[in-house]
Design a protein around this motif. Structure first.
Motif, PDB file in Angstrom:
ATOM      1  N   VAL A 101      27.700  40.533  12.383  1.00 19.32           N
ATOM      2  CA  VAL A 101      27.408  41.911  12.802  1.00 19.32           C
ATOM      3  C   VAL A 101      28.599  42.828  12.524  1.00 19.32           C
ATOM      4  O   VAL A 101      28.437  43.946  12.004  1.00 19.32           O
ATOM      5  CB  VAL A 101      27.015  41.939  14.287  1.00 19.32           C
ATOM      6  N   ILE A 102      29.801  42.373  12.863  1.00 19.17           N
ATOM      7  CA  ILE A 102      30.987  43.210  12.627  1.00 19.17           C
ATOM      8  C   ILE A 102      31.196  43.428  11.133  1.00 19.17           C
ATOM      9  O   ILE A 102      31.488  44.549  10.687  1.00 19.17           O
ATOM     10  CB  ILE A 102      32.233  42.563  13.266  1.00 19.17           C
ATOM     11  N   THR A 103      31.018  42.367  10.341  1.00 19.70           N
ATOM     12  CA  THR A 103      31.187  42.508   8.891  1.00 19.70           C
ATOM     13  C   THR A 103      30.152  43.457   8.309  1.00 19.70           C
ATOM     14  O   THR A 103      30.473  44.316   7.473  1.00 19.70           O
ATOM     15  CB  THR A 103      31.074  41.139   8.207  1.00 19.70           C
ATOM     16  N   GLY A 104      28.896  43.314   8.744  1.00 22.08           N
ATOM     17  CA  GLY A 104      27.852  44.214   8.253  1.00 22.08           C
ATOM     18  C   GLY A 104      28.114  45.660   8.634  1.00 22.08           C
ATOM     19  O   GLY A 104      27.938  46.574   7.822  1.00 22.08           O
ATOM     20  N   GLY A 105      28.550  45.892   9.879  1.00 23.64           N
ATOM     21  CA  GLY A 105      28.835  47.249  10.314  1.00 23.64           C
ATOM     22  C   GLY A 105      30.006  47.868   9.560  1.00 23.64           C
ATOM     23  O   GLY A 105      29.936  49.027   9.125  1.00 23.64           O
ATOM     24  N   LEU A 106      31.099  47.099   9.392  1.00 23.52           N
ATOM     25  CA  LEU A 106      32.246  47.614   8.652  1.00 23.52           C
ATOM     26  C   LEU A 106      31.901  47.877   7.189  1.00 23.52           C
ATOM     27  O   LEU A 106      32.363  48.860   6.597  1.00 23.52           O
ATOM     28  CB  LEU A 106      33.410  46.619   8.743  1.00 23.52           C
ATOM     29  N   SER A 107      31.094  47.000   6.608  1.00 30.93           N
ATOM     30  CA  SER A 107      30.697  47.191   5.214  1.00 30.93           C
ATOM     31  C   SER A 107      29.908  48.475   5.049  1.00 30.93           C
ATOM     32  O   SER A 107      30.111  49.227   4.077  1.00 30.93           O
ATOM     33  CB  SER A 107      29.871  45.998   4.728  1.00 30.93           C
ATOM     34  N   VAL A 108      29.021  48.768   5.989  1.00 32.10           N
ATOM     35  CA  VAL A 108      28.236  50.005   5.922  1.00 32.10           C
ATOM     36  C   VAL A 108      29.143  51.225   6.054  1.00 32.10           C
ATOM     37  O   VAL A 108      29.021  52.202   5.290  1.00 32.10           O
ATOM     38  CB  VAL A 108      27.143  50.007   7.008  1.00 32.10           C
ATOM     39  N   VAL A 109      30.087  51.186   6.993  1.00 36.39           N
ATOM     40  CA  VAL A 109      30.962  52.336   7.222  1.00 36.39           C
ATOM     41  C   VAL A 109      31.862  52.587   6.012  1.00 36.39           C
ATOM     42  O   VAL A 109      31.952  53.709   5.490  1.00 36.39           O
ATOM     43  CB  VAL A 109      31.808  52.122   8.492  1.00 36.39           C
ATOM     44  N   VAL A 110      32.544  51.530   5.556  1.00 31.33           N
ATOM     45  CA  VAL A 110      33.475  51.681   4.432  1.00 31.33           C
ATOM     46  C   VAL A 110      32.724  52.062   3.161  1.00 31.33           C
ATOM     47  O   VAL A 110      33.145  52.952   2.406  1.00 31.33           O
ATOM     48  CB  VAL A 110      34.281  50.382   4.230  1.00 31.33           C
ATOM     49  N   ALA A 111      31.597  51.389   2.914  1.00 31.16           N
ATOM     50  CA  ALA A 111      30.836  51.670   1.697  1.00 31.16           C
ATOM     51  C   ALA A 111      30.227  53.065   1.723  1.00 31.16           C
ATOM     52  O   ALA A 111      30.071  53.700   0.668  1.00 31.16           O
ATOM     53  CB  ALA A 111      29.733  50.626   1.516  1.00 31.16           C
ATOM     54  N   THR A 112      29.885  53.568   2.901  1.00 36.37           N
ATOM     55  CA  THR A 112      29.311  54.914   2.991  1.00 36.37           C
ATOM     56  C   THR A 112      30.297  55.963   2.492  1.00 36.37           C
ATOM     57  O   THR A 112      29.968  56.793   1.632  1.00 36.37           O
ATOM     58  CB  THR A 112      28.899  55.213   4.436  1.00 36.37           C
ATOM     59  N   PHE A 113      31.512  55.927   3.017  1.00 37.09           N
ATOM     60  CA  PHE A 113      32.495  56.934   2.606  1.00 37.09           C
ATOM     61  C   PHE A 113      32.960  56.701   1.170  1.00 37.09           C
ATOM     62  O   PHE A 113      33.174  57.659   0.412  1.00 37.09           O
ATOM     63  CB  PHE A 113      33.685  56.921   3.559  1.00 37.09           C
TER      64      PHE A 113
END
Length: 299
Positions: A101-113
């Protein structure tokens, strides 16, 4: 007379070609459905055997010839899996869930910007950076073990969940940037320009306009990253040392390399491990397919 012969000949050709066309269509349908049947059998039979074995008794598991349809079913393998002394499933499940969950959330945040900057902002070296990110995806995971392990040791994260979160983020970020970047480019820039003329900042435009319109790609990125982190074995087997920090793949490996090969318990634990991914894919399949398909077509 000649007219009658001509008419008969033409009708004969029409009927012959019509029958050939019908027969060809039937053969094509037969080959098509046969191919689907073979594909489904090859894909689903291992899963069927895993489910069946998890409910078999010990004698039926090792019987020759194998029992494809068991007569006597038992739940003792699941009782052993949920026993902390045999297989601490709850601990392994919690560790895998937290890391995924943490990896998926961080990936979404970093990849978004990151993807938004590649798709919308103008700055020197943007094209080089956007293409260079994909170079990481060209290297096999085994080639990155030594440098990533050195980084993990330097950061003091050996035998900690943070080591896996960083590793999985590095592995999945290139594809996440690629997918989200293609989706952001599909959003008409005129909408964002109109919003900024109305007084919205760049961050407000991202969160209020771009992200809601790119929901399928965001969900696809999260599912993709979650599945990679949930099923990964190589880096987890190297970075984790203590049993209390094991993820489910490492726990399954420890169970399978015991003194006795308890195949019933291994199959039961494998089935329980795969259920979260199956449930997630069933409910979010349309977003996953739309996000992946759009990225592959537009890229």
């Amino acid at each position: 007379m000649l007219k009658m012969i001509y008419t008969t000949t033409v009708d004969g050709f029409k009927s012959a070609f019509g029958r050939n066309h019908i027969e060809t269509s039937r053969w094509e349908q037969l080959v098509f459905y046969l191919s689907i049947g073979v594909t489904l059998f090859v894909s689903l039979f291992p899963f069927y055997w895993m489910v069946v074995t998890s409910f078999m008794g010990e004698s039926a598991i090792y019987s020759l010839p194998p029992t494809l349809v068991p007569q006597d079913l038992t739940l003792k393998h699941y009782e052993s899996v949920f026993s902390p002394q045999t297989f601490p499933f709850a601990t392994y499940f919690k560790n895998s869930l937290i890391i995924s969950v943490i990896t998926g959330g961080l990936s979404v945040v970093v990849a978004t910007f990151g993807a938004y900057s590649f798709a919308r902002l103008e700055y020197r070296g943007r094209g080089l950076f956007s293409r260079g990110v994909l170079l990481v995806y060209m290297f096999s995971g085994i080639l990155l073990v030594v440098p990533l392990f050195q980084i993990v040791v330097w950061l003091g994260l050996v035998d900690k969940p943070g080591s896996l979160i960083i590793t999985y983020l590095v592995q999945t970020l290139p594809v996440s940037l690629y997918m989200l970047g293609n989706y952001f480019r599909s959003v008409p820039p005129e909408i964002e320009e109109a919003a900024m003329m109305d007084g919205y900042s760049r961050l407000e435009v991202i969160f209020r306009i771009t992200l809601p319109l790119s929901a399928p790609a965001i969900v696809a990125v999260f599912i993709y990253t979650f599945m990679i982190a949930w099923n990964e074995y190589l880096f987890a087997s190297i970075f984790l040392r203590s049993q209390s920090n094991y993820t489910l793949p490492i726990g399954l490996e420890a169970l399978s390399t015991g003194f006795h090969q308890v195949w019933g318990q291994i199959m039961a634990a494998s089935l329980m491990t795969s259920i979260p991914i199956i449930v997630m894919f069933i409910y979010l399949e349309k977003y996953m397919v739309e996000g992946l398909t759009f990225g592959s077509v537009e890229g």
